[in-house]
Design an enzyme around this catalytic site. Structure first.
Site, PDB file in Angstrom:
ATOM      1  N   LYS A  25     -28.923  58.384  22.716  1.00 21.66           N
ATOM      2  CA  LYS A  25     -29.235  57.184  23.510  1.00 21.66           C
ATOM      3  C   LYS A  25     -27.946  56.465  23.901  1.00 21.66           C
ATOM      4  O   LYS A  25     -27.765  56.071  25.060  1.00 21.66           O
ATOM      5  CB  LYS A  25     -30.109  56.225  22.686  1.00 21.66           C
ATOM      6  CG  LYS A  25     -30.220  54.844  23.289  1.00 21.66           C
ATOM      7  CD  LYS A  25     -31.049  53.904  22.445  1.00 21.66           C
ATOM      8  CE  LYS A  25     -30.300  53.209  21.335  1.00 21.66           C
ATOM      9  NZ  LYS A  25     -29.456  52.080  21.755  1.00 21.66           N
ATOM     10  N   ASN A  26     -27.046  56.307  22.918  1.00 20.76           N
ATOM     11  CA  ASN A  26     -25.843  55.516  23.183  1.00 20.76           C
ATOM     12  C   ASN A  26     -24.869  56.220  24.117  1.00 20.76           C
ATOM     13  O   ASN A  26     -23.929  55.605  24.621  1.00 20.76           O
ATOM     14  CB  ASN A  26     -25.150  55.148  21.869  1.00 20.76           C
ATOM     15  CG  ASN A  26     -25.922  54.080  21.107  1.00 20.76           C
ATOM     16  OD1 ASN A  26     -26.910  53.546  21.622  1.00 20.76           O
ATOM     17  ND2 ASN A  26     -25.488  53.767  19.898  1.00 20.76           N
ATOM     18  N   ARG A  95     -29.752  44.562  25.321  1.00 27.02           N
ATOM     19  CA  ARG A  95     -28.427  43.999  25.442  1.00 27.02           C
ATOM     20  C   ARG A  95     -27.437  45.032  26.007  1.00 27.02           C
ATOM     21  O   ARG A  95     -26.484  44.691  26.694  1.00 27.02           O
ATOM     22  CB  ARG A  95     -27.967  43.516  24.065  1.00 27.02           C
ATOM     23  CG  ARG A  95     -26.770  42.663  24.149  1.00 27.02           C
ATOM     24  CD  ARG A  95     -26.076  42.568  22.824  1.00 27.02           C
ATOM     25  NE  ARG A  95     -24.744  42.054  23.017  1.00 27.02           N
ATOM     26  CZ  ARG A  95     -23.740  42.794  23.395  1.00 27.02           C
ATOM     27  NH1 ARG A  95     -23.901  44.089  23.605  1.00 27.02           N
ATOM     28  NH2 ARG A  95     -22.541  42.269  23.569  1.00 27.02           N
ATOM     29  N   CYS A 119     -28.676  38.547  19.431  1.00 26.29           N
ATOM     30  CA  CYS A 119     -29.670  39.590  19.240  1.00 26.29           C
ATOM     31  C   CYS A 119     -29.883  39.777  17.758  1.00 26.29           C
ATOM     32  O   CYS A 119     -29.233  39.147  16.935  1.00 26.29           O
ATOM     33  CB  CYS A 119     -29.270  40.881  19.929  1.00 26.29           C
ATOM     34  SG  CYS A 119     -28.252  41.927  18.942  1.00 26.29           S
ATOM     35  N   ARG A 124     -23.144  39.374  18.950  1.00 19.36           N
ATOM     36  CA  ARG A 124     -22.705  40.379  19.920  1.00 19.36           C
ATOM     37  C   ARG A 124     -22.163  39.786  21.224  1.00 19.36           C
ATOM     38  O   ARG A 124     -22.758  39.940  22.287  1.00 19.36           O
ATOM     39  CB  ARG A 124     -23.845  41.365  20.213  1.00 19.36           C
ATOM     40  CG  ARG A 124     -24.312  42.050  18.958  1.00 19.36           C
ATOM     41  CD  ARG A 124     -25.381  43.054  19.230  1.00 19.36           C
ATOM     42  NE  ARG A 124     -24.834  44.365  19.530  1.00 19.36           N
ATOM     43  CZ  ARG A 124     -25.582  45.461  19.668  1.00 19.36           C
ATOM     44  NH1 ARG A 124     -26.876  45.364  19.565  1.00 19.36           N
ATOM     45  NH2 ARG A 124     -25.028  46.611  19.928  1.00 19.36           N
ATOM     46  N   PRO A 125     -21.024  39.103  21.154  1.00 17.96           N
ATOM     47  CA  PRO A 125     -20.433  38.546  22.373  1.00 17.96           C
ATOM     48  C   PRO A 125     -19.880  39.642  23.286  1.00 17.96           C
ATOM     49  O   PRO A 125     -19.756  40.799  22.867  1.00 17.96           O
ATOM     50  CB  PRO A 125     -19.300  37.668  21.836  1.00 17.96           C
ATOM     51  CG  PRO A 125     -18.970  38.224  20.492  1.00 17.96           C
ATOM     52  CD  PRO A 125     -20.204  38.879  19.963  1.00 17.96           C
ATOM     53  N   ILE A 126     -19.547  39.262  24.524  1.00 21.07           N
ATOM     54  CA  ILE A 126     -18.956  40.248  25.452  1.00 21.07           C
ATOM     55  C   ILE A 126     -17.597  39.768  25.964  1.00 21.07           C
ATOM     56  O   ILE A 126     -17.162  40.145  27.039  1.00 21.07           O
ATOM     57  CB  ILE A 126     -19.905  40.584  26.636  1.00 21.07           C
ATOM     58  CG1 ILE A 126     -20.308  39.312  27.410  1.00 21.07           C
ATOM     59  CG2 ILE A 126     -21.122  41.347  26.175  1.00 21.07           C
ATOM     60  CD1 ILE A 126     -20.901  39.632  28.789  1.00 21.07           C
ATOM     61  N   ASP A 127     -16.947  38.907  25.146  1.00 21.08           N
ATOM     62  CA  ASP A 127     -15.654  38.364  25.563  1.00 21.08           C
ATOM     63  C   ASP A 127     -14.623  39.460  25.856  1.00 21.08           C
ATOM     64  O   ASP A 127     -13.823  39.336  26.793  1.00 21.08           O
ATOM     65  CB  ASP A 127     -15.125  37.390  24.494  1.00 21.08           C
ATOM     66  CG  ASP A 127     -15.088  38.019  23.105  1.00 21.08           C
ATOM     67  OD1 ASP A 127     -16.074  38.686  22.737  1.00 21.08           O
ATOM     68  OD2 ASP A 127     -14.085  37.866  22.398  1.00 21.08           O
ATOM     69  N   ASP A 310     -24.566  52.236  12.465  1.00 20.83           N
ATOM     70  CA  ASP A 310     -25.930  52.583  12.858  1.00 20.83           C
ATOM     71  C   ASP A 310     -26.689  53.407  11.810  1.00 20.83           C
ATOM     72  O   ASP A 310     -27.909  53.485  11.866  1.00 20.83           O
ATOM     73  CB  ASP A 310     -25.924  53.339  14.191  1.00 20.83           C
ATOM     74  CG  ASP A 310     -25.729  52.408  15.374  1.00 20.83           C
ATOM     75  OD1 ASP A 310     -25.834  51.183  15.196  1.00 20.83           O
ATOM     76  OD2 ASP A 310     -25.474  52.897  16.488  1.00 20.83           O
ATOM     77  N   ARG A 402     -37.173  52.354  20.632  1.00 24.73           N
ATOM     78  CA  ARG A 402     -36.009  52.174  21.509  1.00 24.73           C
ATOM     79  C   ARG A 402     -34.993  53.298  21.285  1.00 24.73           C
ATOM     80  O   ARG A 402     -34.198  53.592  22.185  1.00 24.73           O
ATOM     81  CB  ARG A 402     -35.321  50.838  21.214  1.00 24.73           C
ATOM     82  CG  ARG A 402     -36.144  49.640  21.581  1.00 24.73           C
ATOM     83  CD  ARG A 402     -35.386  48.384  21.318  1.00 24.73           C
ATOM     84  NE  ARG A 402     -34.141  48.391  22.086  1.00 24.73           N
ATOM     85  CZ  ARG A 402     -33.288  47.400  22.131  1.00 24.73           C
ATOM     86  NH1 ARG A 402     -33.524  46.305  21.459  1.00 24.73           N
ATOM     87  NH2 ARG A 402     -32.198  47.481  22.849  1.00 24.73           N
TER      88      ARG A 402
HETATM   89  C1  UD1 Z   1     -22.440  50.100  20.352  1.00 26.80           C
HETATM   90  C2  UD1 Z   1     -23.745  50.789  20.088  1.00 26.80           C
HETATM   91  C3  UD1 Z   1     -24.326  50.341  18.758  1.00 26.80           C
HETATM   92  C4  UD1 Z   1     -23.316  50.535  17.653  1.00 26.80           C
HETATM   93  C5  UD1 Z   1     -21.985  49.857  18.009  1.00 26.80           C
HETATM   94  C6  UD1 Z   1     -20.887  50.119  17.001  1.00 26.80           C
HETATM   95  C7  UD1 Z   1     -24.688  51.188  22.283  1.00 26.80           C
HETATM   96  C8  UD1 Z   1     -25.741  50.851  23.272  1.00 26.80           C
HETATM   97  N1  UD1 Z   1     -24.682  50.491  21.149  1.00 26.80           N
HETATM   98  O1  UD1 Z   1     -22.733  48.698  20.463  1.00 26.80           O
HETATM   99  O2  UD1 Z   1     -25.483  51.113  18.480  1.00 26.80           O
HETATM  100  O3  UD1 Z   1     -23.797  49.966  16.452  1.00 26.80           O
HETATM  101  O4  UD1 Z   1     -21.531  50.340  19.289  1.00 26.80           O
HETATM  102  O5  UD1 Z   1     -20.687  51.468  16.822  1.00 26.80           O
HETATM  103  O6  UD1 Z   1     -23.890  52.088  22.492  1.00 26.80           O
HETATM  104  N2  UD1 Z   1     -17.565  42.402  19.893  1.00 26.80           N
HETATM  105  C9  UD1 Z   1     -16.961  41.200  20.253  1.00 26.80           C
HETATM  106  N3  UD1 Z   1     -16.690  41.000  21.574  1.00 26.80           N
HETATM  107  C10 UD1 Z   1     -16.979  41.912  22.539  1.00 26.80           C
HETATM  108  C11 UD1 Z   1     -17.590  43.138  22.160  1.00 26.80           C
HETATM  109  C12 UD1 Z   1     -17.866  43.347  20.819  1.00 26.80           C
HETATM  110  O7  UD1 Z   1     -16.685  40.348  19.408  1.00 26.80           O
HETATM  111  O8  UD1 Z   1     -16.712  41.655  23.723  1.00 26.80           O
HETATM  112  C13 UD1 Z   1     -17.887  42.627  18.455  1.00 26.80           C
HETATM  113  C14 UD1 Z   1     -19.400  42.739  18.249  1.00 26.80           C
HETATM  114  O9  UD1 Z   1     -19.996  41.462  18.102  1.00 26.80           O
HETATM  115  C15 UD1 Z   1     -19.474  43.537  16.978  1.00 26.80           C
HETATM  116  C16 UD1 Z   1     -18.279  44.501  17.112  1.00 26.80           C
HETATM  117  O10 UD1 Z   1     -17.417  43.900  18.076  1.00 26.80           O
HETATM  118  O11 UD1 Z   1     -19.287  42.733  15.858  1.00 26.80           O
HETATM  119  C17 UD1 Z   1     -18.683  45.908  17.560  1.00 26.80           C
HETATM  120  O12 UD1 Z   1     -19.265  45.864  18.818  1.00 26.80           O
HETATM  121  P1  UD1 Z   1     -19.192  47.064  19.856  1.00 26.80           P
HETATM  122  O13 UD1 Z   1     -18.347  48.183  19.334  1.00 26.80           O
HETATM  123  O14 UD1 Z   1     -18.859  46.489  21.174  1.00 26.80           O
HETATM  124  O15 UD1 Z   1     -20.700  47.538  19.852  1.00 26.80           O
HETATM  125  P2  UD1 Z   1     -21.669  47.700  21.076  1.00 26.80           P
HETATM  126  O16 UD1 Z   1     -20.963  48.367  22.200  1.00 26.80           O
HETATM  127  O17 UD1 Z   1     -22.370  46.420  21.324  1.00 26.80           O
END
Ligand code: UD1
Length: 424
Positions: A25-26, A95, A119, A124-127, A310, A402
């Protein structure tokens, strides 16, 4: 989607047999997003049948793409893109929809999306995504809960250093950079197999990406991409979940269509617990868990190639009946032990303090009514229920669906007594 469906599991049946592992999926999600960058048709094989993949297809359709599925093959024709907004309802539901930001921006020069809220597994920010896109020339404004991203003078290559090797941010940068002017370098990039799969797919489209799977990725922008065929990699998380399911029933399982080389973060933990595993070159793993299981040494979730966050939840389920004390430290997401209170309802002895969870192995679990509140935690409840005496009823099945393609059929095919009751 059936929000009222329940899984009914009569535990205590030893699993034995063979399961073919679904596509990841990912991996499929960012790959479907990549299709937006192509002026033409792309064909993706091994796409799992999941509600999250359906949601991605709905985003593609809303953007103006033609999207159709036949079996596990999804074909996307992105010759015409007429929209640049990720619909709010889909953004709220999944998300991971944020993964369309980089490709929509790369293709159309503008993308609107609602700000992803908190969530179930953390804020899970996107900064990191946004700051990287800004470095590449995007101008981003936030108003009324919406983000409006524009590229007044196009996207241009940049040297980006991520403060954390975020999977999603690395994917969004890759997607934005392939059609940007000049060279982009991502330092401290995520190294997950899903990143390598996305880069392989983009390179088939004509992108020039090197270093995927390492911590520095280099992307040389090209002017155009053309359609290609790609097969999504196997889902290592689903494979890990089924391994836990077989192990907790002290069963014997063959997984086919998987890639054991991507599972080195957790197979050694199973081995340490007393599960025997044998990997074969042709995408097969054999697992035998006849012995008594013992607690592993402290498990810390880490970015790849470490122990994946995961599979933390299914492993905590497995450890509830392993002899001794198991300790899990969740370093990636701050709220990923929500399934624990449900495991306790089955008779597990577990304490959570912040990011640490301590499990005292018990001799037996007994069936109860449980509620899944997120994807991997939900799968963990299924794992535990397989070993619990009597009947367990799990609601919130829509969360599990999902990420798991008919989990009840897969487990029933290897001897579990499990059925899904739909409300309709
Ligand atoms: C992806 C996977 C998820 C997996 C995760 C870590 C998908 C759809 N999801 O999630 O299943 O558990 O990787 O292997 O592929 N963070 C920030 N700012 C940001 C982005 C991330 O602070 O802009 C933090 C997140 O809050 C979290 C950490 O970084 O604590 C890891 O997040 P990230 O690696 O980005 O995971 P996802 O891409 O959301």
């Amino acid at each position: 989607m059936d929000n009222q469906a329940r899984l009914i599991i009569n535990g205590g049946k030893r699993l034995e047999g063979e399961i073919a592992v679904q596509g990841s999926k990912n991996s499929a999600l960012p790959i479907l997003s990549a299709a937006v960058l192509v002026h033409g048709e792309s064909i993706f094989h091994n796409c799992p049948k999941l509600s999250d993949i359906d949601a991605a297809c709905r985003i593609l359709t809303r953007l103006g793409c033609k999207c159709r599925r036949s079996g596990d093959t999804v074909t996307v024709d992105a010759s015409h893109i007429s929209e640049n907004e990720i619909p709010e309802n889909l953004m709220r539901r999944m998300r991971g929809s944020v993964i369309f930001l980089g490709s929509i921006l790369g293709r159309t020069g503008r993308c609107r999306l609602s700000f992803p809220g908190g969530c179930e597994i953390g804020s899970r920010p996107i900064d990191l995504h946004l700051s990287a896109l800004k470095q590449m020339g995007a101008v981003i404004t936030e108003e009324h809960g919406y983000l409006d991203c524009q590229t007044p003078s196009g996207l241009r290559g940049a040297k980006i250093t991520l403060s954390f090797s975020s999977v999603g941010a690395t994917e969004n940068i890759l997607l934005a950079a392939v059609l940007a002017k000049g060279v982009t370098e991502i330092h401290n990039a995520a190294r997950e197999p899903e990143i390598v799969d996305l880069a392989d797919c983009l390179n088939k489209f004509g992108a020039k990406i090197s270093g995927a799977g390492e911590s520095t990725i280099r992307i040389e922008g090209v002017t155009e991409l053309s359609g290609a065929e790609h097969t999504v990699i196997p889902d290592r998380i689903v494979a890990g979940t089924y391994m836990c399911a077989a192990a907790i029933t002290r069963g014997e399982l063959i997984l086919t269509h998987c890639d054991p080389s991507q599972m080195n973060g957790f197979i050694p933990v199973l081995e340490q617990m007393g599960v025997r595993t044998y990997t074969y070159g042709d995408g097969k793993i054999y697992l035998n868990s006849r012995k008594k299981l013992t607690a592993p040494s402290t498990v810390r979730t880490m970015p790849y190639p470490g122990f994946p966050t995961d599979v933390q939840a299914p492993f905590t389920a497995l450890c509830t009946t392993a002899e001794g004390t198991s300790v899990f430290v969740e370093t990636i997401f701050e709220n990923r032990f929500r399934h624990i209170s449900e495991l306790v309802r089955l008779g597990a002895s577990v304490k959570v303090e912040g990011r640490v969870c301590v499990i005292e192995g018990v001799k037996k679990l007994s069936g109860a009514k449980l509620c899944a509140s997120e994807l991997r935690g939900g799968a963990a409840l299924v794992v535990a229920a397989l070993a619990a005496e009597g009947t367990t009823e799990i609601s919130g099945v829509n969360f599990i669906e999902r990420g798991y393609e008919s989990i009840e059929n897969a487990l029933r095919s290897v001897g579990a007594d499990i059925k899904k009751i739909s409300s309709v």
